[in-house]
Scaffold this motif. Structure first.
Motif: not given
Lengths: 369, 228
Positions: B105, B146, B150, B210-211, B214
């Motif tokens: 990423p 990210s 992750l 995270l989503n 972002t």
């Protein structure tokens, strides 16, 4: 030229061939002009330290920035350049003031924001300090970029196609502002453009670049009306390019040129002698249309009669293509549209023009088109 | 509920993320911007942990870190501790099997930064170091985020490599994932269920966060008319 100016010589074979030299005195604006892909931006990048040529020398304000013979290559950070990129390269995550403050790293942190406001006010962006680049118009972005470039108090200002991304009205306005601003700047300014008119309006000196080679430099007026050879004449858009032969020098201090089946008088400020084969050009403004109703003075100066083969009205001016009687190659020139109408200029009509002896420019023989 | 295992898992995840992030930035930058001999090879090596069975990766790590290996020797000489079946070894293994999750990423994010943005910073007089902090990292922020999430979530859930390299030592190498396996082996289904649910919840929360983050970055960019 004082040693304080900018001196550049560059040579390389790849990736883009370069063979270029230019100079620019403090307070002077040099335009680097050439078609797309002629290496203009690469020259600018070499000055800024963003590209290292195979061979070259760049000096500014009395200090060497690049000297490949001595293996001296200063990084951009040590060159004190003010660079304005094409499309500006403003940083999207920073405000207008934040972008300008990037150029103020030499000041203590607490002084930067105040100074950034000052610079923005100087380019007429007062009140827009907190806007992000995306919230600004093209013209405003250009001003932020200019303020950022100047904030570093650079020793040279480099402008890469600064007006290409804005509409024409904004462009005229920004050009006027640059013309005004440069009177206050005591540094060399290098402007890269493909626009000959822009160079003519803004520059003191113009360097014509083609395939990485600087072909001619001088006052824009001079380069554009007195090209050194036929190739340069093509590049600066001089279409009235012909071949001829010097016949004689006459007693009045004129040279007689034989071309297009005509005998033309040419002002004698050249080094050619009778018998020489030459190329010659005449800028459109050197061709005067005779009035049909009342022939004026000056009509004895290189009179040419011919047939209008094309006549295109381009707003206030009409472009006329005239094929001289007995000649093959057409002359192209412009007259005010009302003058074309008054003189009943239309395709097929007969017209008489004068080729100004002072405007005819002789060059060593090249390939005429 | 095996709290020490959860604590160990979290400690491993935090340590891995903190150590791996700067390493990944260091690795991802040249991969995004430079071309050098062997770049393809480096990229393949970085991606390898993504496709290798954890047991295979664990096996080689075990060989590389064992008491007879150069690395194992050096580590022992330096710290007086063994690498295998210890937290140190687990952390090292974790850094390696998380490489693709952190590097890829970040590499993509650096890739998307226009070259001229950096050049503009240099022409303003910013050193490479300041350009990194003031221009590159802020612009690469979604990629960094990210990588963080992750790496964190993946470390929490890793089982095979942990078992191979760390074994199952309480307080040292027994992570939640191992503990769950233990419970199932000893027919403690309710214990396994509690811990599994907790792991699912943590991972789900991390990915959702995270989503959301972002998307928020994306929407502020869009609101500003900027396309990334």
């Amino acid at each position: 030229m004082s040693a304080k100016g900018l001196f550049v010589t560059l040579r390389q074979a790849a990736p883009i061939p370069l063979d270029c030299s230019l100079q620019c005195a403090p307070g002077e604006l040099t335009a680097l002009v050439g078609p797309s892909g002629s290496g203009k931006s690469t020259v600018l990048r070499c000055i800024a330290g963003l590209h290292r040529p195979q061979q070259g020398h760049v000096a500014c304000a009395g200090a060497a920035w690049l000297d490949t013979e001595k293996d001296l290559v200063l990084p951009p950070q040590q060159r004190r350049v003010g660079m304005m990129f094409q499309n500006y390269s403003l940083l999207p995550h920073l405000t207008a003031a934040g972008n300008v403050a990037l150029g103020l790293e030499h000041l203590p942190a607490q002084k930067r924001s105040e100074k950034a406001r000052e610079w923005l006010a100087r380019v007429h962006l007062h009140g827009l300090e907190q806007r992000r680049p995306e919230q600004l118009s093209g013209g405003q972005q250009q001003r932020v970029a200019l303020a950022r470039a100047l904030a570093r108090e650079p020793q040279v200002l480099l402008l890469d196609e600064p007006f290409s991304a804005v509409d024409q009205v904004t462009r005229r306005k920004l050009q006027q502002e640059l013309a005004r601003l440069r009177r206050e700047l005591e540094i060399p300014i290098v402007l890269v453009t493909h626009d000959l008119d822009e160079a003519r309006i803004l520059a003191d000196r113009m360097v014509l670049l083609h395939r990485g080679t600087s072909l001619q430099s001088g006052r824009p007026e001079e380069v554009m009306t007195r090209p050194a050879n036929a190739a340069i004449a093509h590049l600066v858009g001089l279409n009235n390019l012909f071949a001829g032969r010097i016949v004689a020098h006459n007693a009045e201090g004129m040279t007689i040129l034989e071309s297009l089946g005509l005998r033309l008088e040419v002002a004698r400020d050249h080094g050619f002698t009778p018998g020489d084969k030459v190329s010659w050009v005449i800028p459109p403004e050197g061709i005067l249309l005779h009035r049909r109703d009342h022939p004026s003075r000056g009509e004895t100066e290189n009179p040419v009669t011919g047939r209008v083969v094309d006549c295109i009205a381009l707003g206030p001016y009409t472009q006329i293509v005239l094929r001289p009687d007995g000649g093959e190659l057409p002359l192209t020139f412009s007259v005010p549209t009302h003058a074309a109408q008054r003189n009943q200029i239309a395709a097929g009509a007969t017209a008489r023009v004068t080729l100004l002896a002072q405007a005819i420019h002789l060059m060593p023989q090249g390939e005429p088109q | 509920m095996d709290w020490p295992a959860l604590a160990l898992s979290l400690k491993l995840a935090v340590a891995t993320t903190l150590l791996l992030l700067p390493l990944a930035v260091l690795l991802a930058r040249p991969l995004a911007w430079s071309s050098f001999i062997g770049k393809g090879l480096v990229e393949a090596l970085v991606t390898l942990p993504l496709v290798l069975p954890p047991t295979v990766l664990g096996f080689y790590l075990l060989l590389a870190m064992g008491g007879n290996s150069a690395l194992g020797h050096a580590w022992h000489a330096l710290t007086g501790r063994a690498l295998v079946f210890s937290f140190d070894g687990l952390l090292l293994a974790s850094l390696i099997f998380n490489l693709p999750f952190a590097v890829q990423p970040i590499q993509r994010a650096f890739d998307a930064i226009p070259r001229k943005a950096r050049e503009a910073a240099w022409c303003c007089g910013l050193s490479s170091w300041r350009t990194l902090w003031q221009v590159e990292l802020p612009l690469a922020w979604p990629g960094l985020l990210s990588a963080i999430v992750l790496t964190f979530a993946h470390t929490l859930g890793e089982f095979g490599v942990v078992l191979m390299v760390g074994g199952n030592i309480e307080g040292e190498t027994r992570t939640v994932a191992i503990s769950i396996y233990d419970r199932v082996q000893s027919f403690d289904e309710s214990g396994a269920a509690t811990m599994s649910a907790l792991l699912v919840a943590i991972s789900f929360a991390a990915i959702t966060a995270l989503n959301l983050l972002t998307r928020r970055i994306g929407s502020t960019d869009r609101a500003a008319g900027h396309e990334r």
